[in-house]
Every structure is written in structure tokens, then in C-alpha cells.
Write a protein that holds these residues in place. Sequence first.
Motif, PDB file in Angstrom:
ATOM      1  N   THR A 197       2.509 -53.525   6.136  1.00 37.29           N
ATOM      2  CA  THR A 197       1.738 -52.612   5.975  1.00 37.29           C
ATOM      3  C   THR A 197       1.692 -52.039   7.017  1.00 37.29           C
ATOM      4  O   THR A 197       2.157 -52.446   8.290  1.00 37.29           O
ATOM      5  CB  THR A 197       0.138 -53.289   5.643  1.00 37.29           C
ATOM      6  OG1 THR A 197      -0.057 -54.016   6.741  1.00 37.29           O
ATOM      7  CG2 THR A 197       0.361 -53.839   4.258  1.00 37.29           C
ATOM      8  N   SER A 198       1.013 -50.774   7.411  1.00 40.26           N
ATOM      9  CA  SER A 198       0.957 -50.100   8.604  1.00 40.26           C
ATOM     10  C   SER A 198       0.411 -50.916   9.951  1.00 40.26           C
ATOM     11  O   SER A 198       0.855 -50.605  10.907  1.00 40.26           O
ATOM     12  CB  SER A 198       0.178 -48.728   8.445  1.00 40.26           C
ATOM     13  OG  SER A 198      -1.206 -48.811   8.643  1.00 40.26           O
ATOM     14  N   GLY A 199      -0.535 -51.731   9.476  1.00 41.15           N
ATOM     15  CA  GLY A 199      -1.308 -52.524  10.575  1.00 41.15           C
ATOM     16  C   GLY A 199      -2.339 -51.451  11.402  1.00 41.15           C
ATOM     17  O   GLY A 199      -2.804 -51.933  12.662  1.00 41.15           O
ATOM     18  N   ASN A 200      -2.357 -50.291  10.963  1.00 39.48           N
ATOM     19  CA  ASN A 200      -3.407 -49.342  11.626  1.00 39.48           C
ATOM     20  C   ASN A 200      -4.649 -49.176  11.070  1.00 39.48           C
ATOM     21  O   ASN A 200      -4.996 -49.120  10.137  1.00 39.48           O
ATOM     22  CB  ASN A 200      -2.441 -47.826  11.257  1.00 39.48           C
ATOM     23  CG  ASN A 200      -3.006 -46.704  12.404  1.00 39.48           C
ATOM     24  OD1 ASN A 200      -4.170 -46.727  12.403  1.00 39.48           O
ATOM     25  ND2 ASN A 200      -2.162 -45.749  12.861  1.00 39.48           N
ATOM     26  N   GLU A 201      -5.509 -49.413  12.221  1.00 35.15           N
ATOM     27  CA  GLU A 201      -6.921 -49.687  11.747  1.00 35.15           C
ATOM     28  C   GLU A 201      -7.755 -48.153  11.437  1.00 35.15           C
ATOM     29  O   GLU A 201      -9.088 -48.142  11.328  1.00 35.15           O
ATOM     30  CB  GLU A 201      -7.665 -50.522  12.794  1.00 35.15           C
ATOM     31  CG  GLU A 201      -7.026 -51.712  13.014  1.00 35.15           C
ATOM     32  CD  GLU A 201      -7.480 -52.611  14.312  1.00 35.15           C
ATOM     33  OE1 GLU A 201      -8.726 -52.305  14.440  1.00 35.15           O
ATOM     34  OE2 GLU A 201      -6.662 -53.091  14.882  1.00 35.15           O
ATOM     35  N   ASN A 228      -0.315 -49.047   2.102  1.00 35.25           N
ATOM     36  CA  ASN A 228      -0.310 -50.281   2.297  1.00 35.25           C
ATOM     37  C   ASN A 228      -0.201 -51.233   1.123  1.00 35.25           C
ATOM     38  O   ASN A 228       0.528 -52.256   1.068  1.00 35.25           O
ATOM     39  CB  ASN A 228      -1.707 -50.631   3.083  1.00 35.25           C
ATOM     40  CG  ASN A 228      -1.887 -50.305   4.413  1.00 35.25           C
ATOM     41  OD1 ASN A 228      -0.613 -49.992   5.106  1.00 35.25           O
ATOM     42  ND2 ASN A 228      -3.057 -50.458   5.017  1.00 35.25           N
ATOM     43  N   SER A 232      -7.947 -49.537   3.049  1.00 34.69           N
ATOM     44  CA  SER A 232      -7.468 -49.821   4.365  1.00 34.69           C
ATOM     45  C   SER A 232      -8.987 -50.145   5.163  1.00 34.69           C
ATOM     46  O   SER A 232      -9.917 -50.021   4.547  1.00 34.69           O
ATOM     47  CB  SER A 232      -6.822 -48.721   5.068  1.00 34.69           C
ATOM     48  OG  SER A 232      -7.753 -47.600   5.339  1.00 34.69           O
ATOM     49  N   THR A 281      -9.288 -55.933   3.394  1.00 33.93           N
ATOM     50  CA  THR A 281      -8.535 -54.759   3.408  1.00 33.93           C
ATOM     51  C   THR A 281      -7.315 -54.569   2.970  1.00 33.93           C
ATOM     52  O   THR A 281      -6.822 -55.982   2.905  1.00 33.93           O
ATOM     53  CB  THR A 281      -8.830 -54.026   4.897  1.00 33.93           C
ATOM     54  OG1 THR A 281      -7.939 -54.636   5.877  1.00 33.93           O
ATOM     55  CG2 THR A 281     -10.269 -54.420   5.424  1.00 33.93           C
ATOM     56  N   THR A 321      -5.033 -53.894   5.198  1.00 26.25           N
ATOM     57  CA  THR A 321      -4.289 -53.811   6.718  1.00 26.25           C
ATOM     58  C   THR A 321      -4.148 -55.183   7.269  1.00 26.25           C
ATOM     59  O   THR A 321      -4.956 -55.751   7.642  1.00 26.25           O
ATOM     60  CB  THR A 321      -5.057 -52.854   7.586  1.00 26.25           C
ATOM     61  OG1 THR A 321      -5.726 -51.819   6.629  1.00 26.25           O
ATOM     62  CG2 THR A 321      -4.755 -52.552   8.828  1.00 26.25           C
ATOM     63  N   SER A 357      -2.018 -55.876  13.332  1.00 28.43           N
ATOM     64  CA  SER A 357      -0.814 -55.475  14.016  1.00 28.43           C
ATOM     65  C   SER A 357      -0.138 -56.472  14.695  1.00 28.43           C
ATOM     66  O   SER A 357       1.097 -56.584  14.919  1.00 28.43           O
ATOM     67  CB  SER A 357      -1.135 -54.069  14.573  1.00 28.43           C
ATOM     68  OG  SER A 357      -1.923 -54.106  15.554  1.00 28.43           O
ATOM     69  N   LYS A 381       1.169 -59.822  12.347  1.00 28.00           N
ATOM     70  CA  LYS A 381       1.132 -59.232  10.929  1.00 28.00           C
ATOM     71  C   LYS A 381       1.711 -60.529  10.011  1.00 28.00           C
ATOM     72  O   LYS A 381       1.473 -60.315   8.690  1.00 28.00           O
ATOM     73  CB  LYS A 381       2.092 -57.907  10.738  1.00 28.00           C
ATOM     74  CG  LYS A 381       1.469 -56.918  11.402  1.00 28.00           C
ATOM     75  CD  LYS A 381       2.237 -55.520  11.280  1.00 28.00           C
ATOM     76  CE  LYS A 381       2.341 -55.154  10.005  1.00 28.00           C
ATOM     77  NZ  LYS A 381       3.199 -53.996   9.617  1.00 28.00           N
TER      78      LYS A 381
END
Length: 238
Positions: free
Chosen positions: A83-87, A95, A144, A194, A196, A199, A202
Motif C-alpha cells: 500500500t502507499s503508506g501515505n497518511e 490500497n 485510507s 484503514t 494504510t 510506512s 510496512k
Amino acid sequence: MMVSLLALVSCDEHEPIDLDIHPGYILCSDGRIVSPSAFDKERHIPVAVVFAERTDQHKVLAVLLDEILPVAFADTLSFDQQTSGNEIDFDGYVNTVALQTTLLDRDSLVVKDNRADPRNYYGSPLGNLAFRHHWFLQSDYVPSVAELGLLYSSLPVVNPVIEQCGGTPVCCSSERLLVNDQKPGMEADCWYWTSTEVSQNKKNQAWLFSMADGSRHKAPKTNRYRARLIVEYNPLNN
């Protein structure tokens, strides 16, 4: 034509027609979105409740009426599901695709005569519960961190409408439950997965979101927590 014109004039005399979509509006199975006051159980089949209006960053977002019971984010640890790991991004759909398509070979085959069987791979039990419904270009997915933040902000408006539609309100209580009505037990299940991953870690952790106070928590991906799927509203004339 004359009848239609008179009908429009009649409506204008009482109140303006609201062509926008707002939190609390109801997404129906036929692709229409109606306001809570216009919702009719005899004519409409509710699917989800809008919790975020469209912006330059995301489309109209709506939350499904019912919950996913506690489920693990992943079958195993030490496994990056990409997944992007972007919060801060509204990327739950992307994701969720990653959760469903990123697999890891199991140590030993579960189905020995069919290497390609999905049970022979570690994956995401949570992700595999998404994309099971489809209503006029709307597919359900795991939100997310940022998307659950929008849902949290709209809960005072959204939860009563979910109840109006016969659904299960999003749990936002942090009070401790009683076990057998005698002693305090676990906290109410206000924590939701979520889509997510964390990051910095992971392979082992993903983000939980509290609907009680809007806080976040890093949790082992093999733990089991509730989830609430959402949909993007994609009208045909968009």
C-alpha cells in the motif's frame, strides 16, 4: 411540457431545488442519491450514506450501511503488501487493490495438487472482503487513514441517517463494556482498520483509526479489528 413547467414553478415557490450532494445524503441501489427527507423506504433501496462532498482531491465518498466483523489485515507478519503508506492521501481504492493482489508464498502448500490456489498464498483477509458489491460504477473498498478522518468528522450527521436506513451506526463509543453485566471488559470496538500500512514498518504494522476521538494507532497486521467499507460516487455524467 406544461405540466413539468408547472411542477418546477410550484417547487420554486416553496424551496429551492438542491442539486448538490452533502454529508447525510443516501446512495441508493439504482445509482441515485437522495436527501434524508426525500428518502422513501417503499421506493428506495439504500446502499450507503455520503460522508464527504466532492473536492479537487477526492470524489463524493459514502460509507456502507453495515460493518465488517473483526478481521485481520494480513495472514502473516514480515510481509509488505505494497500500500502507499501515505497518511494524507485519499487512496483507499488503490490500497485495497494492493491488498488483494500482493501475495506471498506459504511455507507449505495448503492445496497440494493446485499450486495456483489462492489458499497457497498469504494475503489480506481484510482486503479480500472488498469489491464484492457493485452499484452503477460504485465498488466497495477499505478506506485510507485520510478517508476515515473525513468519516469521523461527519459522524454526527451520518450515523443518524445510517439508522434511518436500517443500518448499523459506526461505533464511536470509547466506554468500557461490561462482561456478563458484572465487570468491565474490553473497550467498545471504536477502532477500525484503514487500508494504510505504517510506512516505517510496512511488513508488520498498519494504521487503526479511532472513531471515538479521531486518534490513530499502529497495530500488528495479524490482529483482528472491525472495518467499514466505503464507495466513491461515480455518476454517469461525471
